[in-house]
Design an enzyme around this catalytic site. Sequence first.
Site, PDB file in Angstrom:
ATOM      1  CG  ASP A   1      23.034  -9.839 -35.560  1.00 17.79           C
ATOM      2  OD1 ASP A   1      24.175  -9.720 -36.053  1.00 17.79           O
ATOM      3  OD2 ASP A   1      22.838 -10.231 -34.399  1.00 17.79           O
TER       4      ASP A   1
ATOM      5  CE1 TYR B   1      23.408  -0.471 -28.368  1.00 15.09           C
ATOM      6  CE2 TYR B   1      25.180  -1.581 -29.507  1.00 15.09           C
ATOM      7  CZ  TYR B   1      23.840  -1.429 -29.248  1.00 15.09           C
ATOM      8  OH  TYR B   1      22.920  -2.243 -29.866  1.00 15.09           O
TER       9      TYR B   1
ATOM     10  CE  LYS C   1      11.599   5.433 -35.717  1.00 17.83           C
ATOM     11  NZ  LYS C   1      10.628   4.895 -36.630  1.00 17.83           N
TER      12      LYS C   1
ATOM     13  CG  ASP D   1      24.110  -4.723 -32.163  1.00 17.88           C
ATOM     14  OD1 ASP D   1      24.477  -5.789 -32.677  1.00 17.88           O
ATOM     15  OD2 ASP D   1      23.968  -4.570 -30.930  1.00 17.88           O
TER      16      ASP D   1
ATOM     17  CG  ASP E   1      10.364   2.453 -38.677  1.00 16.49           C
ATOM     18  OD1 ASP E   1      11.198   3.136 -39.319  1.00 16.49           O
ATOM     19  OD2 ASP E   1       9.247   2.885 -38.370  1.00 16.49           O
TER      20      ASP E   1
END
Length: 358
Positions: free
Chosen positions: A252, A142, A192, A248, A224
Amino acid sequence: MSTKKILVTPGDGIGPEVSEQAIQVLNTIAPRFGLQLEITEKPVGGAAYDLTGTPIPDETLQAAKNSDAVLLGAVGGPKWEALDFSVRPERGLLKLRSELELYANLRPAVIYGDLVNASTLKAEVVAGADLMVVRELTGGIYFGEPRGVEVRNGERVGFNTLVYSESEIRRIAKVGFEIAMKRAKKLTSVDKANVLESTELWREVVTEVGVDFPEVELSHMYADNAAMQIIRNPKQFDTMVTTNMFGDILSDAAAMMTGSLGMLPSASIGGNIGMYEPVHGSAPDISGQDKANPLAMILSVGMMLRYSFDLGEADEIIKQAVVKTLDTYRTGDVMAEGKTLIGCIEMGEKVLEALEDF
Ligand code: NAD
């Protein structure tokens, strides 16, 4: 008695409504733990823009820097959507986070009492789940450079950079381990590493930091798989630490197993001053109607007491009062058969009453 300075920035929409209830809870519980509070209120977001032409006036920023902790309601709303990006309400929030150097975002996903039925997942899957996602907040893709959109070989190309320095990983990993130490001492680091070199380094550094926390059982999981496992069996997790973007998304996903936005608190820590806020936004559709659920904001006060003032016991008491209140009373967002529907103000009052029992 120790004195703590709290800055409250209620913000927009339902922000002021839920802040009012949370402040009452804070004022009620603080003296029980020998805390004297100096509470100051300053504008942020759209409300601040209307008053001063900026979503984060210097006065608010200075007050935040002079405080021991910040409690923020919510910012934004349709009234300010057409504004230039630089003065949008959300910029106020981002500036506060960056100025206070809040690099760790803590998002608990807990099922409170029989709210288990509000989850879209089966009750037996989520009952008893209690997961804390620790998300890196100021680095990663980001913020990485270079970034942008440019024309290459006659077509537009968009690009961002996923970059983490060793020190950035080390400090967030440390937060992850420290939080895990205060919980069930299990930390899952999510990366990852099979395809991204930057997270290969992430895995290495997290493992190195783990040497200083021998009591914590550390495991690594690909992002994942973590997404699948949160839905399949959330109870396997205790504390999770991960990068900005994975955090992020996964926070959620984890939060949604709890059923409602109105129940989700958060903490942003790292610098000297922590900032505490509900996960939800300003909910313009219900603002001013006494319909907002103040519990996310009230639980954020609990997180403040735990993480800024080391009063975990006060946090536990607030959680117990919330569970007890939910046994009988509900706001519309978590309403269920057999419960009594009440508004934001009354919900705050019921939590205060319940606090007397603990
Ligand atoms: P939102 O979280 O404000 O609302 C989404 C839905 O959830 C709405 O139907 C709302 O009524 C409901 N809801 C949210 N909080 C609730 C509560 N405490 N009690 C009962 N119901 C609740 O998200 P949105 O509608 O996408 O965004 C509205 C505004 O808030 C936008 O301007 C957005 O940018 C801003 N926003 C701010 C923050 C923040 O301040 N941290 C976070 C998200 C969105």
